[in-house]
Write a protein that holds these residues in place. Structure first.
Motif, PDB file in Angstrom:
ATOM      1  N   THR A 147     -16.753  93.027  24.547  1.00 53.66           N
ATOM      2  CA  THR A 147     -17.987  93.600  24.143  1.00 53.66           C
ATOM      3  C   THR A 147     -18.143  93.297  22.499  1.00 53.66           C
ATOM      4  O   THR A 147     -19.368  92.998  21.923  1.00 53.66           O
ATOM      5  CB  THR A 147     -18.002  94.938  24.281  1.00 53.66           C
ATOM      6  OG1 THR A 147     -18.135  95.282  25.719  1.00 53.66           O
ATOM      7  CG2 THR A 147     -19.388  95.578  23.675  1.00 53.66           C
ATOM      8  N   ALA A 148     -16.962  93.528  21.675  1.00 56.12           N
ATOM      9  CA  ALA A 148     -17.147  93.102  20.224  1.00 56.12           C
ATOM     10  C   ALA A 148     -17.626  91.737  20.216  1.00 56.12           C
ATOM     11  O   ALA A 148     -18.058  91.452  19.286  1.00 56.12           O
ATOM     12  CB  ALA A 148     -15.626  93.608  19.998  1.00 56.12           C
ATOM     13  N   GLU A 150     -19.239  89.818  22.076  1.00 57.67           N
ATOM     14  CA  GLU A 150     -20.563  89.282  22.400  1.00 57.67           C
ATOM     15  C   GLU A 150     -21.398  90.013  21.117  1.00 57.67           C
ATOM     16  O   GLU A 150     -22.450  89.341  20.928  1.00 57.67           O
ATOM     17  CB  GLU A 150     -21.115  90.334  23.491  1.00 57.67           C
ATOM     18  CG  GLU A 150     -20.181  89.515  24.834  1.00 57.67           C
ATOM     19  CD  GLU A 150     -20.877  90.134  26.060  1.00 57.67           C
ATOM     20  OE1 GLU A 150     -21.222  91.347  25.867  1.00 57.67           O
ATOM     21  OE2 GLU A 150     -20.531  89.715  27.479  1.00 57.67           O
ATOM     22  N   GLN A 151     -21.192  91.152  20.469  1.00 58.09           N
ATOM     23  CA  GLN A 151     -21.724  91.646  19.486  1.00 58.09           C
ATOM     24  C   GLN A 151     -21.832  90.676  18.286  1.00 58.09           C
ATOM     25  O   GLN A 151     -22.762  90.401  17.558  1.00 58.09           O
ATOM     26  CB  GLN A 151     -21.468  93.115  19.159  1.00 58.09           C
ATOM     27  CG  GLN A 151     -21.772  93.955  20.205  1.00 58.09           C
ATOM     28  CD  GLN A 151     -23.053  94.280  20.641  1.00 58.09           C
ATOM     29  OE1 GLN A 151     -23.990  94.216  19.770  1.00 58.09           O
ATOM     30  NE2 GLN A 151     -23.459  94.279  22.066  1.00 58.09           N
ATOM     31  N   LEU A 154     -23.934  87.799  18.921  1.00 59.71           N
ATOM     32  CA  LEU A 154     -25.668  88.259  19.031  1.00 59.71           C
ATOM     33  C   LEU A 154     -25.936  88.386  17.502  1.00 59.71           C
ATOM     34  O   LEU A 154     -27.023  87.939  16.884  1.00 59.71           O
ATOM     35  CB  LEU A 154     -25.611  89.605  19.725  1.00 59.71           C
ATOM     36  CG  LEU A 154     -27.056  90.161  20.032  1.00 59.71           C
ATOM     37  CD1 LEU A 154     -27.989  89.027  20.670  1.00 59.71           C
ATOM     38  CD2 LEU A 154     -27.234  91.268  20.610  1.00 59.71           C
ATOM     39  N   ALA A 155     -24.858  89.075  16.888  1.00 59.72           N
ATOM     40  CA  ALA A 155     -25.310  89.058  15.345  1.00 59.72           C
ATOM     41  C   ALA A 155     -25.394  87.840  14.694  1.00 59.72           C
ATOM     42  O   ALA A 155     -26.317  87.567  13.827  1.00 59.72           O
ATOM     43  CB  ALA A 155     -24.212  89.983  14.630  1.00 59.72           C
ATOM     44  N   THR A 285     -30.660  92.586  22.700  1.00 54.30           N
ATOM     45  CA  THR A 285     -29.518  93.445  22.393  1.00 54.30           C
ATOM     46  C   THR A 285     -29.448  94.444  23.444  1.00 54.30           C
ATOM     47  O   THR A 285     -28.224  94.965  23.752  1.00 54.30           O
ATOM     48  CB  THR A 285     -29.485  94.183  20.876  1.00 54.30           C
ATOM     49  OG1 THR A 285     -29.611  93.245  19.974  1.00 54.30           O
ATOM     50  CG2 THR A 285     -28.647  95.228  20.592  1.00 54.30           C
ATOM     51  N   LYS A 289     -26.103  95.562  25.925  1.00 55.79           N
ATOM     52  CA  LYS A 289     -25.814  96.838  26.059  1.00 55.79           C
ATOM     53  C   LYS A 289     -25.819  97.796  27.199  1.00 55.79           C
ATOM     54  O   LYS A 289     -24.806  98.101  27.555  1.00 55.79           O
ATOM     55  CB  LYS A 289     -26.029  97.768  24.678  1.00 55.79           C
ATOM     56  CG  LYS A 289     -25.648  97.208  23.402  1.00 55.79           C
ATOM     57  CD  LYS A 289     -26.199  98.248  22.256  1.00 55.79           C
ATOM     58  CE  LYS A 289     -25.770  97.610  20.885  1.00 55.79           C
ATOM     59  NZ  LYS A 289     -26.260  98.504  20.041  1.00 55.79           N
TER      60      LYS A 289
END
Length: 364
Positions: A147-148, A150-151, A154-155, A285, A289
């Motif tokens: 998840t981190a 992917e974030q 995405l960022a 996003t 999520k």
């Protein structure tokens, strides 16, 4: 996860099948049936089936694994069950995962006592539970790291898209600034020079008069070229929002995003283009999520319409009733400030966001 699951299956199934070479077909069936189920539920391809199918496959897989408690030794049942909880961690909430561990432990106790007629295996049940908890903790940690990651991806995609739009905006502002400077400074100075040359050429004598006439003509031609250049620079440079959105979706992880872009005059407004970009960013996003979606569709309305319309939808399994958070409320405020209309709806088939703008006052 796929590689680990396959190695685990081989380590359990191959020795068991060799040892059960003379056994009945029912002893072979669980091993052979679990293999395709493992391949299907651990498949992470973007163009795969949706998560609804995956949940049904997981339910069948759980039922099959627990049925092995009646056919195979307890050690085989334990390994398969531990592997299942490692996979379930990526699909279930922590509370649901802990509930499964409790259910599996109780099922193990009852099967060993009531079916196999063994004494209550309390120690084995405690070990059974501890192995499940260890597998869950490790898998949960892997999920958090994914998840981190992917974030972060995405960022990065959002940063690149915003940088692209900002670059186009800066280029537009620089063109306008250059046009103003040429008109206000260079244009005025050339005009003063032409006036002075005109006075001088009228009062001068030959041969100086001919040279002043040439200078006067050259100055007027230069002023005409400056005016053409100013008009060209003042011509509004179009914004390429399609390139910005393509940059955004190119780096988004896990989900496949399709973009159907149709140009519209309202998109030449920097404020409207920036709003559309933010709507796309926030929608993607939220999909990553809160939804198990594998597909996101971004569709723009036809350019022949007097209004601009855009719709973003996914194929996730969102709940029908969702209380809007800061993200959706922020998008609502952005669209309202520009006089647009913002709507969203959630259903078991996915989440849809719609934006509408009237074609008025779009130039900046």
């Amino acid at each position: 996860m796929l590689t680990t699951a396959l190695v685990t299956w081989c380590a359990v199934a191959v020795p068991s099948l060799l040892a059960l070479s003379q056994a009945s077909f029912w002893a072979w069936l669980p091993h052979l049936t679990l293999l395709p189920l493992i391949l299907l539920v651990t498949n992470e391809s973007r163009h795969s089936y949706g998560y609804t199918v995956r949940y049904w496959l997981l339910a069948i897989m759980a039922l099959l694994i627990h049925s092995t408690g009646f056919l195979l030794p307890s050690s085989v049942y334990l390994i398969y069950s531990v592997m299942l909880i490692a996979i379930l961690t990526f699909y279930l909430s922590p509370a649901q995962s802990y509930s499964y561990i409790l259910f599996a432990s109780i099922a193990y106790l009852l099967i060993q006592k009531l079916y196999w007629q063994h004494p209550w295996p309390w120690v084995e049940a405690m070990l059974f539970t501890s192995f499940h908890l260890f597998s869950y903790v490790v898998s949960h940690r892997m999920q958090q790291e994914r998840t981190a990651k992917e974030q972060a991806q995405l960022a990065n995609s959002q940063l690149l898209a915003t940088q692209s739009l900002l670059g186009q905006s800066v280029s537009r502002q620089e063109r306008l600034l250059l046009a103003r400077e040429l008109h206000d400074d260079v244009g005025h100075q050339l005009t003063s020079l032409i006036v002075n040359l005109d006075v001088a050429r009228r009062t001068a004598q030959e041969p100086l008069k001919s040279q002043l006439q040439q200078s006067y003509t050259l100055a007027r031609e230069t002023l005409d070229k400056i005016r053409i250049l100013v008009s060209d620079k003042r011509t509004e440079q179009s914004l390429d929002l399609e390139a910005v959105l393509t940059e955004l979706i190119h780096h988004v992880p896990r989900v496949h995003i399709s973009l159907q872009f149709i140009a519209h005059p309202v998109l030449q407004s920097l404020s409207h283009a920036h709003c559309i970009l933010r709507v796309c960013q926030e929608s993607i996003t939220n999909t990553l999520k809160h939804s198990n979606a594998t597909q996101v569709n971004i569709e723009f309305g036809p350019s022949a319409s007097a209004e601009f319309r855009m719709q973003i939808g996914d194929n996730g399994t969102a709940a029908p009733l969702i209380k809007p958070g800061n993200g959706l409320l922020g998008l609502q405020e952005r669209v309202d400030e520009l006089g647009g209309q913002f709507d969203w709806q959630s259903s078991p088939k996915g989440f849809i966001v719609q934006v509408q703008f009237k074609e008025t006052h779009h130039n900046e």
